[in-house]
Structures are given as structure tokens and as C-alpha cells.
Design an enzyme around this catalytic site. Structure first.
Site, PDB file in Angstrom:
ATOM      1  N   SER A 127       0.809  -1.226   0.000  1.00 37.41           N
ATOM      2  CA  SER A 127       0.000   0.000   0.000  1.00 37.41           C
ATOM      3  C   SER A 127       0.839   1.273   0.000  1.00 37.41           C
ATOM      4  O   SER A 127       0.310   2.358  -0.224  1.00 37.41           O
ATOM      5  CB  SER A 127      -0.952   0.018   1.200  1.00 37.41           C
ATOM      6  OG  SER A 127      -0.245   0.155   2.419  1.00 37.41           O
ATOM      7  N   LYS A 164       0.735   4.719   6.982  1.00 35.60           N
ATOM      8  CA  LYS A 164       0.092   5.536   5.953  1.00 35.60           C
ATOM      9  C   LYS A 164       0.568   6.986   6.080  1.00 35.60           C
ATOM     10  O   LYS A 164       1.140   7.388   7.093  1.00 35.60           O
ATOM     11  CB  LYS A 164      -1.441   5.504   6.109  1.00 35.60           C
ATOM     12  CG  LYS A 164      -2.080   4.135   5.918  1.00 35.60           C
ATOM     13  CD  LYS A 164      -2.037   3.662   4.488  1.00 35.60           C
ATOM     14  CE  LYS A 164      -2.748   2.334   4.300  1.00 35.60           C
ATOM     15  NZ  LYS A 164      -2.017   1.204   4.892  1.00 35.60           N
TER      16      LYS A 164
END
Length: 203
Positions: A127, A164
Site C-alpha cells: 500500500s 500511511k
């Protein structure tokens, strides 16, 4: 990281190898060298690397295309620090609680700016690949509970740690992946466990 134009290409490449390796903790790829010294041909870079190797300035492992060792850096005395590898993260429990720590990992202290409250999480998944964070990397995290927009953080979402990019906007928190195939995570609140300060990658 761009090298100044006031030196020949071989010197530019050697200086870039040192700067990049000191900064990242691993050597650059041939394409990254091309970009840094404004060369279009990877074969030209390979030629310069061969000449640097003949001069005894670098060593390349022929069995591993990206494995490159800079002799000057290898000969420097390296002070090592132990950083705990955190295997699991549990809400309400200190991140560095003994039961969370799987192992200790040694890295040269010059790979990080300091050794205060650091821990390591092993990256799983893709990701964050567009930020250069790959599956299997060891993410070096500075423990802190606040973040600035744009920081790459470790956040705790439903008792699971995720890496993230952090943005606070319109009363919500957006945890943005760095992969166009993934949607952002939008939450009202979350626990920030730390900020990414380095990546260790083995080849």
C-alpha cells in the site's frame, strides 16, 4: 538528491553513492544513479561502476545485481544501536511493552538521526510502494503521538497498526496509501504511535 555539475561523471557517481547510502542505509539502483547525474544510458553507469571497482573504491557482488558496497563507508568505525522489532500492537498497552517485542535489530547509528524511542515494524503489503516502502522492509519509527500533515505515520486502527501518510482535514483524519490501487482510510480519530524516520532493506 542531485550532484553538482562541477565534477566529472565518475566523481559525481561516487559522491552520489556515498550520499545516498548514508541517507537511506542501502545503495541506489542504476536508474537512480542515472537520474542523479543526468545520464540516459544504464550501460554508461555500469561502465563507471566497473572503473570505480577497479580502483578499489566499491565492491559489487556479481550474484546480486543491486548489491554494492562502498569501501570507504565499510572501513568507517560504525557505532551500532539496538532497536526493538515490535511484532504486535495492542490498544491501551505501551508500544514497547516487553510482550510486544519480538526481537532486537542492530543498525549503524548514522542511519538514523538519533536513537531516542525508536522501534521497528516489518512492512507487509504494497500500500506504500509509491513512497518507496516495500513489502518486507523494516520501517524505523520514532515513537510519538502527534503528527503533521504529510507525515508518514504508524496509526492504530481497530487494534491493527498501519503505515500511511497522515492528513487532518475537515474534522476527520485521512490516512492516505501511496498506491493508486488503494482507497484512503477516513476516520474521526485514531491513535498515532509514531513517525517514519527510516527504512532498512536487505538485498
Amino acid at each position: 538528491m542531485i550532484i553538482k555539475e562541477n565534477s566529472d561523471k565518475q566523481t559525481q557517481i561516487y559522491n552520489f553513492l556515498i550520499e545516498f547510502t548514508k541517507s537511506k542505509g542501502y545503495p541506489p539502483s542504476v536508474r537512480e544513479i542515472c537520474q542523479a547525474v543526468s545520464l540516459k544510458s544504464t550501460s554508461t553507469v555500469h561502465g563507471h561502476l566497473k572503473r570505480l571497482e577497479k580502483k578499489g573504491l566499491i565492491y559489487r557482488d556479481p550474484t546480486k545485481p543491486r548489491a554494492l558496497e562502498i569501501v570507504e563507508l565499510s572501513n568507517e568505525e560504525k557505532e551500532l544501536i539496538d532497536i526493538p522489532i515490535v511484532g504486535k500492537v495492542t490498544a491501551g498497552m505501551p508500544i514497547l511493552a516487553t510482550e510486544n517485542i519480538e526481537d532486537m535489530f542492530q543498525i549503524p547509528i548514522n542511519y538514523v538521526k538519533h536513537n531516542n524511542d525508536l522501534f521497528i515494524l516489518k512492512v507487509t503489503g504494497d500500500s506504500m510502494i509509491e513512497a518507496g516502502i516495500l513489502d518486507g522492509d523494516l520501517a524505523i519509527i520514532e515513537q510519538k503521538n502527534v503528527a503533521t500533515n504529510g507525515d508518514i505515520v504508524v496509526a492504530l486502527i481497530e487494534n491493527e497498526a498501519t503505515i500511511k501518510r497522515f492528513f487532518k482535514e475537515n474534522g476527520f483524519i485521512r490516512l492516505q496509501p501511496e498506491n493508486k490501487n488503494y482507497e484512503p482510510i477516513i476516520v474521526e480519530d485514531c491513535s498515532i504511535l509514531g513517525k517514519l524516520v527510516g527504512i532498512y532493506r536487505a538485498y
